[in-house]
Design a protein around this motif. Sequence first.
Motif, PDB file in Angstrom:
ATOM      1  N   UNK A   1       0.847  -1.193   0.000  1.00  0.00           N
ATOM      2  CA  UNK A   1       0.000   0.000   0.000  1.00  0.00           C
ATOM      3  C   UNK A   1       0.880   1.239   0.000  1.00  0.00           C
ATOM      4  N   UNK A   2       0.463   2.257  -0.756  1.00  0.00           N
ATOM      5  CA  UNK A   2       1.166   3.529  -0.764  1.00  0.00           C
ATOM      6  C   UNK A   2       0.190   4.613  -0.317  1.00  0.00           C
ATOM      7  N   UNK A   3       0.663   5.523   0.509  1.00  0.00           N
ATOM      8  CA  UNK A   3      -0.175   6.628   0.972  1.00  0.00           C
ATOM      9  C   UNK A   3      -0.061   7.799   0.019  1.00  0.00           C
ATOM     10  N   UNK A   4      -1.213   8.416  -0.259  1.00  0.00           N
ATOM     11  CA  UNK A   4      -1.251   9.567  -1.157  1.00  0.00           C
ATOM     12  C   UNK A   4      -2.122  10.640  -0.526  1.00  0.00           C
ATOM     13  N   UNK A   5      -1.869  11.911  -0.835  1.00  0.00           N
ATOM     14  CA  UNK A   5      -2.754  12.968  -0.311  1.00  0.00           C
ATOM     15  C   UNK A   5      -4.126  12.900  -0.954  1.00  0.00           C
ATOM     16  N   UNK A   6      -5.155  13.228  -0.188  1.00  0.00           N
ATOM     17  CA  UNK A   6      -6.505  13.261  -0.740  1.00  0.00           C
ATOM     18  C   UNK A   6      -6.575  14.204  -1.933  1.00  0.00           C
ATOM     19  N   UNK A   7      -5.915  15.351  -1.827  1.00  0.00           N
ATOM     20  CA  UNK A   7      -5.877  16.330  -2.910  1.00  0.00           C
ATOM     21  C   UNK A   7      -4.593  17.134  -2.751  1.00  0.00           C
ATOM     22  N   UNK A   8      -4.075  17.716  -3.849  1.00  0.00           N
ATOM     23  CA  UNK A   8      -2.821  18.479  -3.745  1.00  0.00           C
ATOM     24  C   UNK A   8      -2.869  19.572  -2.700  1.00  0.00           C
ATOM     25  N   UNK A   9      -4.023  20.213  -2.566  1.00  0.00           N
ATOM     26  CA  UNK A   9      -4.170  21.264  -1.555  1.00  0.00           C
ATOM     27  C   UNK A   9      -5.395  20.962  -0.705  1.00  0.00           C
ATOM     28  N   UNK A  10      -5.479  19.704  -0.278  1.00  0.00           N
ATOM     29  CA  UNK A  10      -6.654  19.267   0.457  1.00  0.00           C
ATOM     30  C   UNK A  10      -6.643  19.731   1.894  1.00  0.00           C
ATOM     31  N   UNK A  11      -7.712  19.409   2.616  1.00  0.00           N
ATOM     32  CA  UNK A  11      -7.815  19.844   4.019  1.00  0.00           C
ATOM     33  C   UNK A  11      -6.801  19.108   4.891  1.00  0.00           C
ATOM     34  N   UNK A  12      -6.021  19.870   5.630  1.00  0.00           N
ATOM     35  CA  UNK A  12      -5.065  19.264   6.563  1.00  0.00           C
ATOM     36  C   UNK A  12      -4.121  18.314   5.869  1.00  0.00           C
ATOM     37  N   UNK A  13      -3.907  17.168   6.503  1.00  0.00           N
ATOM     38  CA  UNK A  13      -2.999  16.190   5.938  1.00  0.00           C
ATOM     39  C   UNK A  13      -3.752  14.906   5.595  1.00  0.00           C
ATOM     40  N   UNK A  14      -4.994  15.040   5.127  1.00  0.00           N
ATOM     41  CA  UNK A  14      -5.811  13.876   4.793  1.00  0.00           C
ATOM     42  C   UNK A  14      -5.122  13.036   3.724  1.00  0.00           C
ATOM     43  N   UNK A  15      -5.090  11.721   3.949  1.00  0.00           N
ATOM     44  CA  UNK A  15      -4.440  10.822   3.013  1.00  0.00           C
ATOM     45  C   UNK A  15      -5.341   9.634   2.719  1.00  0.00           C
ATOM     46  N   UNK A  16      -5.045   8.990   1.593  1.00  0.00           N
ATOM     47  CA  UNK A  16      -5.710   7.756   1.197  1.00  0.00           C
ATOM     48  C   UNK A  16      -4.656   6.666   1.077  1.00  0.00           C
ATOM     49  N   UNK A  17      -5.070   5.430   1.277  1.00  0.00           N
ATOM     50  CA  UNK A  17      -4.189   4.296   1.033  1.00  0.00           C
ATOM     51  C   UNK A  17      -4.523   3.668  -0.308  1.00  0.00           C
ATOM     52  N   UNK A  18      -3.538   3.577  -1.193  1.00  0.00           N
ATOM     53  CA  UNK A  18      -3.737   2.994  -2.523  1.00  0.00           C
ATOM     54  C   UNK A  18      -3.147   1.584  -2.531  1.00  0.00           C
ATOM     55  N   UNK A  19      -3.985   0.590  -2.800  1.00  0.00           N
ATOM     56  CA  UNK A  19      -3.558  -0.808  -2.808  1.00  0.00           C
ATOM     57  C   UNK A  19      -2.827  -1.123  -4.111  1.00  0.00           C
ATOM     58  N   UNK A  20      -1.680  -1.794  -3.987  1.00  0.00           N
ATOM     59  CA  UNK A  20      -0.799  -2.089  -5.118  1.00  0.00           C
ATOM     60  C   UNK A  20      -0.470  -3.580  -5.105  1.00  0.00           C
ATOM     61  N   UNK A  21      -0.378  -4.183  -6.287  1.00  0.00           N
ATOM     62  CA  UNK A  21       0.009  -5.589  -6.404  1.00  0.00           C
ATOM     63  C   UNK A  21       1.193  -5.710  -7.359  1.00  0.00           C
ATOM     64  N   UNK A  22       1.905  -6.823  -7.248  1.00  0.00           N
ATOM     65  CA  UNK A  22       3.062  -7.037  -8.116  1.00  0.00           C
ATOM     66  C   UNK A  22       3.169  -8.518  -8.493  1.00  0.00           C
ATOM     67  N   UNK A  23       3.348  -8.747  -9.786  1.00  0.00           N
ATOM     68  CA  UNK A  23       3.708 -10.060 -10.308  1.00  0.00           C
ATOM     69  C   UNK A  23       5.115  -9.927 -10.856  1.00  0.00           C
ATOM     70  N   UNK A  24       6.040 -10.622 -10.274  1.00  0.00           N
ATOM     71  CA  UNK A  24       7.446 -10.432 -10.630  1.00  0.00           C
ATOM     72  C   UNK A  24       7.748 -10.936 -12.041  1.00  0.00           C
ATOM     73  N   UNK A  25       8.697 -10.257 -12.689  1.00  0.00           N
ATOM     74  CA  UNK A  25       9.173 -10.674 -14.001  1.00  0.00           C
ATOM     75  C   UNK A  25       9.752 -12.081 -13.918  1.00  0.00           C
ATOM     76  N   UNK A  26       9.582 -12.845 -14.985  1.00  0.00           N
ATOM     77  CA  UNK A  26      10.024 -14.243 -14.978  1.00  0.00           C
ATOM     78  C   UNK A  26      11.359 -14.452 -15.677  1.00  0.00           C
TER      79      UNK A  26
END
Length: 477
Positions: free
Chosen positions: A42-67
């Motif tokens: 998971x990577x944290x990102x700001x809700x908006x570039x100039x959003x309220x306070x320091x509100x953040x969202x968690x973005x779920x990420x997956x990886x399939x490794x190169x073979x």
Amino acid sequence: MIKELPAVLVPVLVAPLLSAAPAAADPLVFGPCPFEGAECAEVSVPLAPAGPGDAELGIAVSRVRASGTPEEYRGALLVNPGGPGGSGLEYAVRKGEKLPERVRRAYDVIGFDPRGVGRSAPLDCGELGGLFDHPAPEPVPAGARQERAHLDRLAGMAQDCLRRNPNAAAFNTANTARDVDRIRAALGQPRLNFLGVSYGSYLGAAYAHEFPQRVGRMVLDSVVSPDRWHDFDVQQARAVLRQREVLLDWIAARPELGLGSTAGQVRRAYARARARLAETPARGAFGAAEFDGLVYKTLSRTERWRPFAEALSAYVRTGDASGLTPELPEPDPESRNYEAALRTVKCADSTRPSRAEVIDDVRALRRADAHPILTGLEATTCAFWPAPAEPARFGHPAMPPVLLTQAEQDPTTPLTGAKRMQAELPGSRMVSARESYSHGLFASQRVRCVDDAAADYLVEGGLPERDVRCQGPGLPE
């Protein structure tokens, strides 16, 4: 017949990194996924570039490794399946399995759930103006009374979304592009390698506007036009009508299906079936709106044509609707989330149509055909949405050229719109497939000419020196 042009490769000159410092992001720490075949983080990102306070969202990420071997490795390839609203977490596994082997050997395939989707702060618009009620009202309004009711339903959709999601304006494509850049930085990649399908092409083009010097090798497949969403939806609705004519002709050429031997006979059988479902919904829930939704889905992929024709024939001849009517249980959270994100992103991305424009466009489609398919007109609800804070923008003079792949008869993302998007992406090349009627082309329809050109570009870095037309698969048997 136009001869297939050879895919002569020319090197892609990548612009130097002249932009601001890469987006700050901690390195991703991968662990188990809730599904097999990948690892997740998971990577944290700001809700908006100039959003309220320091509100953040968690973005779920997956990886399939190169073979492949270290010598074959080219880095990370971020993939997006479309929507807006499509979950990309498991898509990394599914799409990865379809990619040409040399691409799988060269790249870690990275999936992610965009903001508002799946496991990334999912949006929920509740009842969405009754969208999940079955049978739904007649979807094609005729006359002033039905038109007012149609607008009321659209207003209800907007109200449900805005009431439940006070930060809806932050769930737009520009912010999703910034999230993508945070994923790129967290992966330790100097540039973004990207495969975007359908709405994913729109997202990739928006990323190129925001971060032109960070664009690496980018394949945009089944390309959405750069027009505002409502205009795109209307263009799609017209293309869907053209595709339905092809389907009716295809059925007529197969009289053994029992629907007629001419397009006129098939059309009349189709109209009788729809009218009957409107009058007496099958299973009490599958009416005209549900039928139109099934047709819309059928037209996007030709492998669905025969099963649909056989099911329609059974209903017309015997009244057996079992082949047409899937189970219609209470919508699951994933379906609710998809429909909520689809409309929220569209309305946060582009200028809204007026109410008069919505009705005028519906009337125009009715003039074009007595039974238009309005299923894909999701941006009509934007007539009741606030003006977007940040409309999506595409391409940039400083970006390197990228590759577009496009089925020429795709009804979901029409070719004319794809070419308009190409014009926004300087120096880009398009590899198209004529006689290709399905949505989704690269690593989907198994057109070798297309797949080879895209794989050459992703692995070797060279683009065709000019646009290429390939022979597509044609219509199904």
